[in-house]
Design a protein around this motif. Structure first.
Motif, PDB file in Angstrom:
ATOM      1  N   LEU A 257       0.796  -1.221   0.000  1.00 62.21           N
ATOM      2  CA  LEU A 257       0.000   0.000   0.000  1.00 62.21           C
ATOM      3  C   LEU A 257       0.834   1.279   0.000  1.00 62.21           C
ATOM      4  N   THR A 258       1.798   1.402   0.905  1.00 63.53           N
ATOM      5  CA  THR A 258       2.576   2.645   0.978  1.00 63.53           C
ATOM      6  C   THR A 258       3.377   2.896  -0.299  1.00 63.53           C
ATOM      7  N   PRO A 259       4.152   1.914  -0.802  1.00 62.33           N
ATOM      8  CA  PRO A 259       4.837   2.159  -2.087  1.00 62.33           C
ATOM      9  C   PRO A 259       3.856   2.441  -3.225  1.00 62.33           C
ATOM     10  N   PHE A 260       2.690   1.787  -3.210  1.00 56.73           N
ATOM     11  CA  PHE A 260       1.667   2.014  -4.238  1.00 56.73           C
ATOM     12  C   PHE A 260       1.180   3.461  -4.199  1.00 56.73           C
ATOM     13  N   LEU A 261       0.875   3.966  -3.007  1.00 55.97           N
ATOM     14  CA  LEU A 261       0.416   5.350  -2.874  1.00 55.97           C
ATOM     15  C   LEU A 261       1.498   6.338  -3.296  1.00 55.97           C
ATOM     16  N   LYS A 262       2.738   6.045  -2.928  1.00 55.49           N
ATOM     17  CA  LYS A 262       3.844   6.936  -3.290  1.00 55.49           C
ATOM     18  C   LYS A 262       4.111   6.920  -4.784  1.00 55.49           C
ATOM     19  N   SER A 263       3.747   5.824  -5.470  1.00 57.07           N
ATOM     20  CA  SER A 263       3.975   5.746  -6.913  1.00 57.07           C
ATOM     21  C   SER A 263       3.131   6.766  -7.675  1.00 57.07           C
ATOM     22  N   PHE A 264       2.102   7.317  -7.037  1.00 54.59           N
ATOM     23  CA  PHE A 264       1.268   8.347  -7.650  1.00 54.59           C
ATOM     24  C   PHE A 264       1.807   9.749  -7.369  1.00 54.59           C
ATOM     25  N   GLY A 265       2.935   9.821  -6.679  1.00 50.77           N
ATOM     26  CA  GLY A 265       3.530  11.117  -6.381  1.00 50.77           C
ATOM     27  C   GLY A 265       2.955  11.795  -5.155  1.00 50.77           C
ATOM     28  N   LEU A 266       2.224  11.050  -4.318  1.00 51.60           N
ATOM     29  CA  LEU A 266       1.659  11.642  -3.112  1.00 51.60           C
ATOM     30  C   LEU A 266       2.772  12.010  -2.131  1.00 51.60           C
ATOM     31  N   SER A 267       2.575  13.085  -1.396  1.00 50.87           N
ATOM     32  CA  SER A 267       3.559  13.513  -0.409  1.00 50.87           C
ATOM     33  C   SER A 267       3.489  12.621   0.820  1.00 50.87           C
ATOM     34  N   ASP A 268       4.550  12.643   1.627  1.00 55.35           N
ATOM     35  CA  ASP A 268       4.559  11.874   2.872  1.00 55.35           C
ATOM     36  C   ASP A 268       3.436  12.336   3.795  1.00 55.35           C
ATOM     37  N   SER A 269       3.183  13.650   3.813  1.00 53.88           N
ATOM     38  CA  SER A 269       2.119  14.185   4.654  1.00 53.88           C
ATOM     39  C   SER A 269       0.763  13.638   4.241  1.00 53.88           C
ATOM     40  N   THR A 270       0.551  13.506   2.932  1.00 55.56           N
ATOM     41  CA  THR A 270      -0.718  12.961   2.435  1.00 55.56           C
ATOM     42  C   THR A 270      -0.870  11.494   2.831  1.00 55.56           C
ATOM     43  N   VAL A 271       0.216  10.734   2.732  1.00 57.04           N
ATOM     44  CA  VAL A 271       0.174   9.323   3.124  1.00 57.04           C
ATOM     45  C   VAL A 271      -0.150   9.202   4.611  1.00 57.04           C
ATOM     46  N   PHE A 272       0.488  10.019   5.438  1.00 58.15           N
ATOM     47  CA  PHE A 272       0.179  10.020   6.872  1.00 58.15           C
ATOM     48  C   PHE A 272      -1.294  10.369   7.096  1.00 58.15           C
ATOM     49  N   SER A 273      -1.800  11.330   6.340  1.00 61.25           N
ATOM     50  CA  SER A 273      -3.202  11.735   6.492  1.00 61.25           C
ATOM     51  C   SER A 273      -4.145  10.590   6.141  1.00 61.25           C
ATOM     52  N   LEU A 274      -3.810   9.837   5.099  1.00 54.57           N
ATOM     53  CA  LEU A 274      -4.626   8.681   4.726  1.00 54.57           C
ATOM     54  C   LEU A 274      -4.634   7.635   5.843  1.00 54.57           C
ATOM     55  N   TYR A 275      -3.469   7.408   6.432  1.00 53.31           N
ATOM     56  CA  TYR A 275      -3.404   6.451   7.543  1.00 53.31           C
ATOM     57  C   TYR A 275      -4.111   6.987   8.788  1.00 53.31           C
TER      58      TYR A 275
END
Length: 425
Positions: A257-275
């Motif tokens: 999931l995390t590498p998949f989300l980052k593959s779209f160019g999402l920022s670390d802050s956005t990934v944290f927000s999703l979690y």
């Protein structure tokens, strides 16, 4: 008595900030250093593998020496060292050492917390203090995601390790205030307490299911082994295999999931927000799950749990990729929240079924076998995610996750069939 509990319960909040923070930020950090899904999958796998070994090791130490305060101080100190080491790390190689070290030492806090609750409060208040411990764990997890979302928006992801280090240092300071208890409780006593068992299965991360009141031997897996010979000695063997595949398929999803989300160019802050949304949904739904199970029943609830789980994975693999911008985020949130709904129902209803299926007097043995199956599932799922994604792509990985979850559902149907058929156990 309550004031004693209030004093030491304080360490739960900051150490869970550190623990949940590390679980989320390490994959992000690996990606920021140039790693990919292959590196992330191996690092996650060895983290969970070390956590399973740590559960066995620290359990034996606690049973033999009853040194709960010392265990907390040693393990928290090592976690602090891991946080500082990560902060000064500039390449991926050291993380292959740091990740299993953190998993090995983080797992000690679970049995220590459970034993402290039971030793420092009368048994008619165990439920109250286990609930309080779970609430603090939950708040720690939510705080970790909130801090990460805000912090990584303004600073480099590396700086977040200092937040984890500070939180761990606070836990050390609070743990120094723990006084010696007047009596000792073996881990096996936890097996006889529904409050203690519920606490074990109420956390967010999968390694909290690695609970070994008795380390299983090969003979203890007889109900599983005999299934492969075409025979059934006890339907609980199907339940063990069901859990193995459930956590295998689930961790394929969560590892990717995390590498998949980052593959779209999402920022670390956005990934944290999703979690953060993911964790908040889990908190809310865990209060609703018992009501659903009471109304529908454990068996039907467990089967129902597969539906949102499978749909959540399918959305990630075949819907998220169709969107950009806010549409992508909405699809990702839908996927993660559906996974939460499925897990909340499954973990609760399945745990109740497991407790009811265990023959009296064999609780420690059978819970140990179940923990082993969960551990192997989580470990295998992490490695599989990396292998399939590198060989094919992310949609293929999520498809494999779906197929494994469907296989788990089929095994659960077989469990129900043999349970309801009235076979001789």
């Amino acid at each position: 008595m309550e004031s004693i509990n209030k004093k030491w319960l304080g360490f739960i909040l900051p150490i869970n900030i550190a623990a949940e923070g590390l679980h989320t930020v390490i994959p992000l950090f690996v990606l920021s250093l140039g790693g990919g899904i292959g590196e992330v999958s191996v690092i996650i796998a060895i983290h969970y593998g070390a956590a399973a070994l740590g559960s066995i090791f620290w359990g034996k130490i606690l049973d033999k020496y009853h040194v709960k305060k010392a265990v907390l101080l040693v393990t928290f100190s090592m976690i602090l060292i891991c946080c500082l080491w990560l902060y000064y790390t500039t390449n991926i190689e050291p993380i292959y050492v740091i990740s299993p070290l953190s998993g090995f030492f983080l797992t000690a806090r679970g049995p220590v917390t459970q034993m402290l609750v039971m030793e420092t409060s009368p048994n008619n208040q165990w439920g109250k203090f286990f609930a309080r411990a779970s609430i603090l764990s939950t708040l720690g997890s939510l705080a970790a995601m909130l801090i990460g979302a805000v912090w990584s928006f303004y600073f480099d992801i590396r700086q977040y390790f200092m937040i984890c280090a500070i939180a761990t240092a606070i836990s050390i300071a609070i743990s120094l205030q723990i006084s010696k208890t007047h009596f000792h409780i073996e881990r096996n006593t936890l097996v006889q307490s529904i409050h203690g068992i519920q606490h074990i299965f109420s956390h967010f991360r999968m390694h909290n299911h690695f609970f070994f009141p008795k380390v299983p031997e090969l003979y203890d897996f007889k109900h599983i082994i005999i299934l492969f010979k075409g025979k059934i000695s006890h339907e609980i063997g199907f339940l063990f295999l069901t859990n193995f595949l459930f956590y295998f398929g689930s961790n394929i999803y969560f590892t990717a999931l995390t590498p998949f989300l980052k593959s779209f160019g999402l920022s670390d802050s956005t990934v944290f927000s999703l979690y953060l949304v993911h964790s908040g949904t889990m908190v809310g739904f865990f209060f609703l799950a018992p009501k659903i199970i009471t109304r529908v029943g454990e068996e039907r609830s467990t089967m129902m749990a597969y539906v949102p789980r499978v749909i959540g994975v399918l959305i990630a693999g075949f819907v998220v990729t169709l969107f950009i911008g806010s549409g992508l985020l909405a699809a990702a949130i839908a996927s993660m929240c559906l996974m939460v709904v499925g897990f909340s129902i499954y973990s609760t209803s399945n745990s109740l079924l497991l407790f009811k299926a265990i023959p009296k007097g064999f609780e420690g043995t059978y819970l140990g076998v179940n923990s082993s199956m969960v551990g192997m599932g989580v470990f295998g799922g992490a490695l599989t995610a990396g292998f399939v994604t590198k060989t094919f792509n992310y949609p293929a990985t999520f498809l494999v996750s779906v197929l494994v979850l469907i296989g788990s559902a089929v095994l659960f149907r077989m469990y129900l069939h043999h349970k309801l058929s009235g076979r001789i156990l």
